[in-house]
Design a protein around this motif. Structure first.
Motif, PDB file in Angstrom:
ATOM      1  N   GLY A 110       4.104   6.199  -3.565  1.00  0.00           N
ATOM      2  CA  GLY A 110       3.078   6.417  -4.586  1.00  0.00           C
ATOM      3  C   GLY A 110       2.322   7.689  -4.240  1.00  0.00           C
ATOM      4  O   GLY A 110       2.795   8.796  -4.493  1.00  0.00           O
ATOM      5  N   ASN A 111       1.177   7.518  -3.583  1.00  0.00           N
ATOM      6  CA  ASN A 111       0.402   8.697  -3.182  1.00  0.00           C
ATOM      7  C   ASN A 111       1.257   9.668  -2.370  1.00  0.00           C
ATOM      8  O   ASN A 111       1.098  10.879  -2.460  1.00  0.00           O
ATOM      9  CB  ASN A 111      -0.813   8.283  -2.349  1.00  0.00           C
ATOM     10  CG  ASN A 111      -1.864   7.570  -3.187  1.00  0.00           C
ATOM     11  OD1 ASN A 111      -2.048   7.896  -4.351  1.00  0.00           O
ATOM     12  ND2 ASN A 111      -2.538   6.597  -2.600  1.00  0.00           N
ATOM     13  N   VAL A 112       2.128   9.106  -1.528  1.00  0.00           N
ATOM     14  CA  VAL A 112       3.069   9.906  -0.727  1.00  0.00           C
ATOM     15  C   VAL A 112       4.443   9.250  -0.818  1.00  0.00           C
ATOM     16  O   VAL A 112       4.560   8.113  -1.284  1.00  0.00           O
ATOM     17  CB  VAL A 112       2.622   9.996   0.759  1.00  0.00           C
ATOM     18  CG1 VAL A 112       1.392  10.873   0.899  1.00  0.00           C
ATOM     19  CG2 VAL A 112       2.374   8.614   1.351  1.00  0.00           C
ATOM     20  N   THR A 151       0.818  -1.224   0.000  1.00  0.00           N
ATOM     21  CA  THR A 151       0.000   0.000   0.000  1.00  0.00           C
ATOM     22  C   THR A 151       0.848   1.269   0.000  1.00  0.00           C
ATOM     23  O   THR A 151       1.984   1.275   0.481  1.00  0.00           O
ATOM     24  CB  THR A 151      -0.925  -0.026   1.242  1.00  0.00           C
ATOM     25  OG1 THR A 151      -1.596   1.228   1.384  1.00  0.00           O
ATOM     26  CG2 THR A 151      -0.148  -0.296   2.528  1.00  0.00           C
ATOM     27  N   ASP A 152       0.260   2.368  -0.500  1.00  0.00           N
ATOM     28  CA  ASP A 152       0.890   3.690  -0.500  1.00  0.00           C
ATOM     29  C   ASP A 152      -0.038   4.693   0.197  1.00  0.00           C
ATOM     30  O   ASP A 152      -0.551   5.610  -0.421  1.00  0.00           O
ATOM     31  CB  ASP A 152       1.212   4.142  -1.944  1.00  0.00           C
ATOM     32  CG  ASP A 152      -0.021   4.208  -2.847  1.00  0.00           C
ATOM     33  OD1 ASP A 152      -1.036   3.525  -2.542  1.00  0.00           O
ATOM     34  OD2 ASP A 152       0.007   4.958  -3.839  1.00  0.00           O
ATOM     35  N   PRO A 153      -0.297   4.505   1.473  1.00  0.00           N
ATOM     36  CA  PRO A 153      -1.409   5.233   2.123  1.00  0.00           C
ATOM     37  C   PRO A 153      -1.176   6.733   2.256  1.00  0.00           C
ATOM     38  O   PRO A 153      -0.207   7.135   2.821  1.00  0.00           O
ATOM     39  CB  PRO A 153      -1.454   4.595   3.533  1.00  0.00           C
ATOM     40  CG  PRO A 153      -0.173   3.884   3.746  1.00  0.00           C
ATOM     41  CD  PRO A 153       0.468   3.679   2.409  1.00  0.00           C
ATOM     42  N   VAL A 159      -2.205  -2.287  -3.709  1.00  0.00           N
ATOM     43  CA  VAL A 159      -3.117  -1.167  -4.011  1.00  0.00           C
ATOM     44  C   VAL A 159      -2.329   0.128  -4.231  1.00  0.00           C
ATOM     45  O   VAL A 159      -2.865   1.223  -4.061  1.00  0.00           O
ATOM     46  CB  VAL A 159      -4.212  -1.002  -2.918  1.00  0.00           C
ATOM     47  CG1 VAL A 159      -5.164  -2.192  -2.922  1.00  0.00           C
ATOM     48  CG2 VAL A 159      -3.594  -0.816  -1.532  1.00  0.00           C
ATOM     49  N   GLY A 160      -1.067  -0.019  -4.600  1.00  0.00           N
ATOM     50  CA  GLY A 160      -0.234   1.117  -4.982  1.00  0.00           C
ATOM     51  C   GLY A 160       0.531   0.746  -6.238  1.00  0.00           C
ATOM     52  O   GLY A 160       0.246  -0.288  -6.860  1.00  0.00           O
ATOM     53  N   PRO A 161       1.520   1.543  -6.627  1.00  0.00           N
ATOM     54  CA  PRO A 161       2.395   1.128  -7.735  1.00  0.00           C
ATOM     55  C   PRO A 161       3.000  -0.246  -7.431  1.00  0.00           C
ATOM     56  O   PRO A 161       3.166  -0.622  -6.266  1.00  0.00           O
ATOM     57  CB  PRO A 161       3.460   2.236  -7.767  1.00  0.00           C
ATOM     58  CG  PRO A 161       2.758   3.440  -7.212  1.00  0.00           C
ATOM     59  CD  PRO A 161       1.864   2.898  -6.126  1.00  0.00           C
TER      60      PRO A 161
HETATM   61 CA   LIG Z   1      -3.299   3.190  -3.079  1.00  0.00          CA
END
Ligand SMILES: [Ca+2]
Length: 350
Positions: free
Chosen positions: A64-66, A35-37, A150-152
């Protein structure tokens, strides 16, 4: 006597079969969430932690997101909020395989969690490297682990490159990423695949069948203000955090012209909880890594074959078709309202 013995054996055998079936229904699936929370990651993680169908064996964190450090901080705060310091949380890659990192604070807030300051985590990071932890867990529980990236796909690509045997030893892989009808970064690419196209191409062609929950379906699976009201009527620390993230995410989405918040990552987790929530289509997916307008696009071959074009003098002629292997089950539709009711029922009052 023989007939009676046969009858008793048959009865015992049927009890055994019924027992196996019941066990299959009640044994939780072991999952690792990469995950990339991330706001929708947070919703997905809390959905997983509150779903008895799943046993979360580890969280691994990918940039990813962060950026990676912020993602690890956020993941630790989320498991702490749920009182689950027993779950290993490990950092992984610091950057994509072959390009610069793209982050998404625009959508997720400066800290990635809707700018909500969660209490400091009581949980400590696991010292293992995320991809190594994935390899270790898959070997520890052969044919039992479902990977839920659920991320890159950087961490998963590193894991399968280092130890290709995990491809056959993993039970399943269900990703949030890609789209077969246009992207959410640009005309072609979805954010997780755009974030590391080379990693995604490695993962899709590793030899397993990837269940792909793409952005196009996520964008038809919206959390709206009606759902927010239902969450707001609940109490509890996780319920409160989810409600605040949901409010931020819905408002952010409305400012961009959406009717609600796309439940990208939570839908991928829900597909593991209850596969009947979505419709899947068998395909072959490749990831475009070069195109001027299409880098990061998931290109789905829905026919299952390619034309075989052979040069005849100055031009090519079709001489037949070559099959392409099935490597993806692409989600093409979701039962959006049934999914939202599952999500709310798992979070409300927690
Ligand atoms: Ca994600």
């Amino acid at each position: 006597m023989l007939r009676r013995r046969a009858f008793v054996s048959a009865v015992l055998a049927s009890f055994f079969v019924v027992g196996l079936l019941c066990n299959a229904q009640t044994t939780p699936k072991r999952v690792i969430i990469d995950t990339d929370p991330g706001t929708d990651d947070a919703l997905a993680i809390l959905l997983a932690l509150n779903s008895p169908e799943l046993k979360v064996e580890a969280l691994t964190v990918v940039p990813g997101n962060v950026v990676a450090e912020q993602g690890l901080t956020n993941a630790l705060k989320l498991v702490s909020l749920a009182g689950r310091c027993d779950i290993p949380v490990a950092g992984g890659a610091k950057h994509p395989l072959n390009q610069k990192l793209y982050t998404a604070e625009y959508w997720h807030g400066k800290n990635g969690l809707a700018d909500i300051e969660l209490p400091a985590s009581k949980c400590k990071a696991d010292p293992r490297f995320g991809p190594d932890l994935i390899i270790e867990m898959v070997h520890k529980y052969p044919h039992e682990i479902t990977l839920v990236p659920v991320g890159p796909l950087t961490n998963i690509a590193l894991a399968v490159s280092k130890d290709p045997s995990i491809v056959k030893l993993a039970k399943d892989i269900v990703i949030m990423g890609g789209s077969i009808s246009g992207g959410n970064v640009n005309g072609a690419a979805e954010a997780n695949i755009f974030g590391d196209p080379e990693a995604a191409q490695i993962v899709f062609n590793a030899g397993w069948v990837v269940t792909m929950v793409g952005s196009d379906v996520g964008e038809r699976t919206l959390m709206t203000r009606k759902h927010l009201l239902e969450l707001e009527s609940g109490v509890g620390p996780q319920n409160e955090v989810v409600t605040r993230i949901a409010r931020f995410y819905i408002e952010r989405s409305e400012r961009n012209g959406w009717d609600g918040a796309a439940m990208y990552d939570p839908l991928a987790v829900a597909v593991v909880v209850d596969p009947t929530l979505v419709t899947l289509k068998d395909t072959h997916v490749d990831v475009e890594t070069k195109g001027e307008f299409t880098r990061g696009e998931t290109v789905a071959n829905r026919m299952g074959e390619n034309e075989r074009n052979v040069l005849h003098g100055d031009h090519y002629e079709i001489e037949g078709y070559d099959k392409v292997p099935l490597n993806a089950r692409v989600c093409v539709a979701s039962d959006s309202e049934r999914f939202m009711q599952l999500f709310i029922s798992r979070i409300r009052g927690k």
